[in-house]
Design a protein around this motif. Structure first.
Motif, PDB file in Angstrom:
ATOM      1  N   MET A   1      26.928  43.098  51.983  1.00  0.00           N
ATOM      2  CA  MET A   1      27.968  42.094  51.839  1.00  0.00           C
ATOM      3  C   MET A   1      27.416  40.882  51.099  1.00  0.00           C
ATOM      4  O   MET A   1      26.279  40.470  51.314  1.00  0.00           O
ATOM      5  N   ALA A   2      28.213  40.300  50.228  1.00  0.00           N
ATOM      6  CA  ALA A   2      27.795  39.134  49.450  1.00  0.00           C
ATOM      7  C   ALA A   2      27.656  37.919  50.352  1.00  0.00           C
ATOM      8  O   ALA A   2      28.408  37.771  51.324  1.00  0.00           O
ATOM      9  N   PRO A   3      26.696  37.062  50.034  1.00  0.00           N
ATOM     10  CA  PRO A   3      26.539  35.847  50.845  1.00  0.00           C
ATOM     11  C   PRO A   3      27.762  34.944  50.702  1.00  0.00           C
ATOM     12  O   PRO A   3      28.438  34.946  49.678  1.00  0.00           O
ATOM     13  N   ARG A   4      28.034  34.189  51.750  1.00  0.00           N
ATOM     14  CA  ARG A   4      29.127  33.223  51.727  1.00  0.00           C
ATOM     15  C   ARG A   4      28.582  31.881  51.231  1.00  0.00           C
ATOM     16  O   ARG A   4      27.486  31.485  51.598  1.00  0.00           O
ATOM     17  N   VAL A   5      29.364  31.206  50.421  1.00  0.00           N
ATOM     18  CA  VAL A   5      28.986  29.896  49.907  1.00  0.00           C
ATOM     19  C   VAL A   5      29.945  28.877  50.490  1.00  0.00           C
ATOM     20  O   VAL A   5      31.150  29.078  50.502  1.00  0.00           O
ATOM     21  N   ARG A   6      29.402  27.786  50.994  1.00  0.00           N
ATOM     22  CA  ARG A   6      30.236  26.688  51.471  1.00  0.00           C
ATOM     23  C   ARG A   6      29.713  25.387  50.876  1.00  0.00           C
ATOM     24  O   ARG A   6      28.523  25.251  50.606  1.00  0.00           O
ATOM     25  N   ILE A   7      30.628  24.477  50.653  1.00  0.00           N
ATOM     26  CA  ILE A   7      30.304  23.172  50.073  1.00  0.00           C
ATOM     27  C   ILE A   7      30.601  22.116  51.133  1.00  0.00           C
ATOM     28  O   ILE A   7      31.701  22.079  51.680  1.00  0.00           O
ATOM     29  N   GLU A   8      29.620  21.272  51.393  1.00  0.00           N
ATOM     30  CA  GLU A   8      29.762  20.230  52.413  1.00  0.00           C
ATOM     31  C   GLU A   8      29.351  18.877  51.844  1.00  0.00           C
ATOM     32  O   GLU A   8      28.413  18.801  51.050  1.00  0.00           O
ATOM     33  N   TYR A  59      25.768  25.502  50.295  1.00  0.00           N
ATOM     34  CA  TYR A  59      24.941  26.311  51.196  1.00  0.00           C
ATOM     35  C   TYR A  59      25.316  27.773  51.042  1.00  0.00           C
ATOM     36  O   TYR A  59      26.493  28.100  50.865  1.00  0.00           O
ATOM     37  N   VAL A  60      24.317  28.619  51.122  1.00  0.00           N
ATOM     38  CA  VAL A  60      24.538  30.063  51.136  1.00  0.00           C
ATOM     39  C   VAL A  60      24.273  30.519  52.563  1.00  0.00           C
ATOM     40  O   VAL A  60      23.198  30.288  53.113  1.00  0.00           O
ATOM     41  N   ASP A  61      25.275  31.151  53.164  1.00  0.00           N
ATOM     42  CA  ASP A  61      25.173  31.658  54.533  1.00  0.00           C
ATOM     43  C   ASP A  61      25.114  33.178  54.475  1.00  0.00           C
ATOM     44  O   ASP A  61      25.935  33.810  53.806  1.00  0.00           O
ATOM     45  N   ASP A  62      24.140  33.773  55.180  1.00  0.00           N
ATOM     46  CA  ASP A  62      24.086  35.235  55.190  1.00  0.00           C
ATOM     47  C   ASP A  62      24.662  35.765  56.500  1.00  0.00           C
ATOM     48  O   ASP A  62      25.036  34.997  57.395  1.00  0.00           O
ATOM     49  N   ASP A  63      24.738  37.072  56.590  1.00  0.00           N
ATOM     50  CA  ASP A  63      25.332  37.700  57.778  1.00  0.00           C
ATOM     51  C   ASP A  63      24.513  37.488  59.034  1.00  0.00           C
ATOM     52  O   ASP A  63      25.028  37.630  60.139  1.00  0.00           O
ATOM     53  N   GLY A  64      23.248  37.142  58.864  1.00  0.00           N
ATOM     54  CA  GLY A  64      22.383  36.930  60.024  1.00  0.00           C
ATOM     55  C   GLY A  64      22.486  35.542  60.605  1.00  0.00           C
ATOM     56  O   GLY A  64      21.716  35.193  61.502  1.00  0.00           O
ATOM     57  N   GLY A  65      23.399  34.729  60.097  1.00  0.00           N
ATOM     58  CA  GLY A  65      23.567  33.384  60.630  1.00  0.00           C
ATOM     59  C   GLY A  65      22.633  32.362  60.005  1.00  0.00           C
ATOM     60  O   GLY A  65      22.601  31.213  60.421  1.00  0.00           O
ATOM     61  N   ARG A  66      21.856  32.781  59.008  1.00  0.00           N
ATOM     62  CA  ARG A  66      20.957  31.846  58.332  1.00  0.00           C
ATOM     63  C   ARG A  66      21.725  31.122  57.229  1.00  0.00           C
ATOM     64  O   ARG A  66      22.589  31.690  56.583  1.00  0.00           O
TER      65      ARG A  66
END
Length: 168
Positions: A1-8, A59-66
């Motif tokens: 699965m592709a990493p999730r990107v969020r902007i804060e 931020y790049v969030d992976d499936d492992g919660g990192r």
């Protein structure tokens, strides 16, 4: 699965990270010794009584919660007398090398465009180094126009001091 990107939006706790990004950008732009910023200066000018600029962090969030900080954009408002409205000026945009190609630069610019529209800005502007062909192509692909008839002028250091004291 592709990493999730969020902007804060950056907070005062992010000052050290913002300085890291600034230094990495200076390295990328082949001028690492030009950075004079310190955490103290950034804290004062980004989060003090008079806030001169704002920062958003990707931020790049992976499936492992990192979660890993991947990039940032630093911006502030200018003003267009012709439009009679503020503008949004992008001072710095940087994505760490290992995170390039994930659409993070585009996401940061989309976030800034959203902020500009929300704040009723008449335009969004930035500069790019003439040798940075990948960035130039990226910006043109987003619909940016190069304003080649405008020449940037700068007064700093001794010249700024001399001008403040009445000129040469």
């Amino acid at each position: 699965m592709a990493p999730r990107v969020r902007i804060e939006p950056a907070t005062e706790a992010d000052v050290g990270l913002v300085l890291e990004f600034i230094k990495e950008l200076a390295e990328y732009e082949r001028d690492p010794d030009a950075v004079e910023a310190t955490e103290e200066l950034l804290r004062k000018n980004l989060f003090g009584a008079q806030r001169y600029a704002e920062v958003v962090i990707a931020y790049v969030d992976d499936d492992g919660g990192r979660s890993e900080a991947a990039g940032f954009a630093l911006f502030f408002h200018n003003f267009s007398t012709w439009k009679g409205r503020p503008g949004l000026y992008l001072e710095d945009l940087f994505v760490r090398g290992q995170h390039r190609g994930l659409g993070i630069g585009r996401r940061l610019l989309v976030q800034l465009a959203h902020i500009a529209r929300e704040r009723e800005c008449g335009r969004m502007e930035w500069v790019v180094l003439d040798w940075n062909a990948p960035a130039i192509q990226f910006y043109l692909g987003l619909g940016a126009r190069q304003m080649k008839e405008w020449i940037i002028n700068r007064v700093d250091g001794r010249a700024l001091t001399a001008l403040a004291e009445g000129g040469r």
